[in-house]
Enzyme design. Structure first.
Site, PDB file in Angstrom:
ATOM      1  N   LYS A   1       0.820  -1.131  -0.034  1.00 15.91           N
ATOM      2  CA  LYS A   1      -0.174   0.094  -0.018  1.00 15.91           C
ATOM      3  C   LYS A   1       0.944   1.224  -0.092  1.00 15.91           C
ATOM      4  O   LYS A   1       2.048   1.388   0.441  1.00 15.91           O
ATOM      5  CB  LYS A   1      -0.996  -0.147   1.272  1.00 15.91           C
ATOM      6  CG  LYS A   1      -1.759   1.172   1.442  1.00 15.91           C
ATOM      7  CD  LYS A   1      -2.658   0.900   2.570  1.00 15.91           C
ATOM      8  CE  LYS A   1      -3.583   2.260   2.855  1.00 15.91           C
ATOM      9  NZ  LYS A   1      -2.767   3.564   3.188  1.00 15.91           N
TER      10      LYS A   1
ATOM     11  N   LYS B   1       7.709   1.136   1.821  1.00 13.04           N
ATOM     12  CA  LYS B   1       8.420   0.374   1.042  1.00 13.04           C
ATOM     13  C   LYS B   1       9.807   1.009   0.399  1.00 13.04           C
ATOM     14  O   LYS B   1      10.839   0.128   0.615  1.00 13.04           O
ATOM     15  CB  LYS B   1       7.768   0.179  -0.430  1.00 13.04           C
ATOM     16  CG  LYS B   1       6.489  -0.749  -0.377  1.00 13.04           C
ATOM     17  CD  LYS B   1       5.850  -0.950  -1.698  1.00 13.04           C
ATOM     18  CE  LYS B   1       5.430   0.291  -2.461  1.00 13.04           C
ATOM     19  NZ  LYS B   1       4.588   1.315  -1.699  1.00 13.04           N
TER      20      LYS B   1
ATOM     21  N   LYS C   1       6.652   9.463  -8.676  1.00 13.20           N
ATOM     22  CA  LYS C   1       6.992  10.741  -7.935  1.00 13.20           C
ATOM     23  C   LYS C   1       8.427  10.705  -7.759  1.00 13.20           C
ATOM     24  O   LYS C   1       9.260  11.711  -7.256  1.00 13.20           O
ATOM     25  CB  LYS C   1       6.599  10.369  -6.190  1.00 13.20           C
ATOM     26  CG  LYS C   1       5.060  10.347  -6.263  1.00 13.20           C
ATOM     27  CD  LYS C   1       4.816  10.629  -4.721  1.00 13.20           C
ATOM     28  CE  LYS C   1       5.277   9.573  -3.722  1.00 13.20           C
ATOM     29  NZ  LYS C   1       4.970   8.192  -4.014  1.00 13.20           N
TER      30      LYS C   1
ATOM     31  N   ASP D   1      -0.295  -0.512  -4.546  1.00 17.44           N
ATOM     32  CA  ASP D   1      -0.647  -1.843  -4.678  1.00 17.44           C
ATOM     33  C   ASP D   1      -1.437  -2.011  -5.941  1.00 17.44           C
ATOM     34  O   ASP D   1      -2.330  -2.640  -6.315  1.00 17.44           O
ATOM     35  CB  ASP D   1      -2.255  -1.814  -3.572  1.00 17.44           C
ATOM     36  CG  ASP D   1      -3.113  -0.721  -3.748  1.00 17.44           C
ATOM     37  OD1 ASP D   1      -2.895   0.112  -4.569  1.00 17.44           O
ATOM     38  OD2 ASP D   1      -4.287  -0.723  -3.317  1.00 17.44           O
TER      39      ASP D   1
END
Length: 288
Positions: free
Chosen positions: A9, A14, A40, A137
């Site tokens: 998510k 991450k 990004k 996700d």
């Protein structure tokens, strides 16, 4: 060369996880590459003192090569125009995305990975391990590329005990199961990243078991992580002798050595909702 992809998510941690694993592997003498697959383009910043690097798509746009074929691009671009070095020589790449409002956000991933293969970048640089940091996700289009056709040997899903984090992890497993029919990647395990006040490891452990996998590592809350990121660093670099750095090192070793993987069994809606109810009960018990 080992290729590993990390999903989860958005905002689950991450990039923090990937960068610390990369730094730990680099400390062990491995030649590591991190491919940021988020428009990004900030996946690798903690490996470079907080400095962001030009993305593959931005570089192609600036050179007027955005619409050229890969064969033509290959002849007109150098590796060092898309690959940058970070902590301990870690190779950093950011795929990037289209201009806001134009095109598919996953296109950068497709172009970047195809270009890396076309230019034989992995072989030219002698890379031992490639870590893909994949947007949220999303398991469609370019974002599914690392798990399609087994490009990454294993997939690791980062989750917390938050219901929506597990809900997203379950959706990722749905995509993995579908791609597995066509030779897609296997699930190496869950990385349990504790966030906030709720630490419900037993619920996440049960969730992992239902998926047919296990928690391969647990990352506890640590203020050192936030401190390090303010400095644009991993905790491996910022506080190498800390307990949290040791946890990341152990996780990196487990992931690098792990050769096992499973086709996950995603939960049905009713099952995942039951997990959500258990999380809700746990939150209420904390308040009382």
């Amino acid at each position: 060369m080992k290729q590993i992809a990390f999903y989860g998510k958005g905002g689950i941690g991450k990039s923090t996880t990937v960068c610390n694993i990369a730094a730990a592997l680099a400390d062990e003498g491995k030649r590591v590459m991190v491919v940021g697959c988020d428009p990004k383009h900030d996946c690798t910043s903690n490996l470079r003192g907080g400095e962001e690097i030009p993305t593959v798509l931005d570089t192609l746009r600036e050179k007027g090569m955005e619409k050229m074929s890969l064969s033509d691009i290959e002849k007109r671009i150098d590796i060092d125009e898309i690959v940058y070095k970070g902590y301990k020589g870690i190779y950093c790449i950011e795929a990037g995305g289209p201009k806001p409002g134009y095109g598919c956000a996953g296109r950068g991933v497709i172009v970047a990975i195809d270009l890396l293969k076309k230019m034989n970048v992995f072989e030219e640089l002698g890379v031992d391990v490639v870590l893909y940091d994949v947007l949220g996700d999303v398991v469609c289009g370019g974002f599914a590329m690392p798990l399609r056709m087994g490009l990454a040997e294993q997939i690791y899903i980062v989750t917390s005990s938050d219901y929506m984090a597990m809900y997203a992890a379950n959706n990722i497993c749905r995509g993995m199961k579908e791609f597995a029919k066509r030779g897609g990647s296997r699930l190496g395990g869950l990385i349990y990243n504790v966030r906030g006040s709720l630490d419900a490891e037993d619920i996440v452990t049960e969730f992992a078991k239902k998926l047919g996998t296990e928690i391969i590592g647990k990352i506890p809350n640590s203020l050192l992580i936030a401190e390090a990121e303010i400095e644009g660093k991993t905790v491996i670099e910022y506080a190498p002798d800390s307990e949290i750095a040791s946890i990341y090192r152990e996780l990196a070793k487990k992931i690098y050595k792990n050769k096992n993987g499973v086709i996950p069994n995603p939960l049905e809606n009713e099952e995942i909702m039951q997990i959500g109810k258990r999380v809700k009960e746990r939150i209420r018990s904390l308040r009382s």
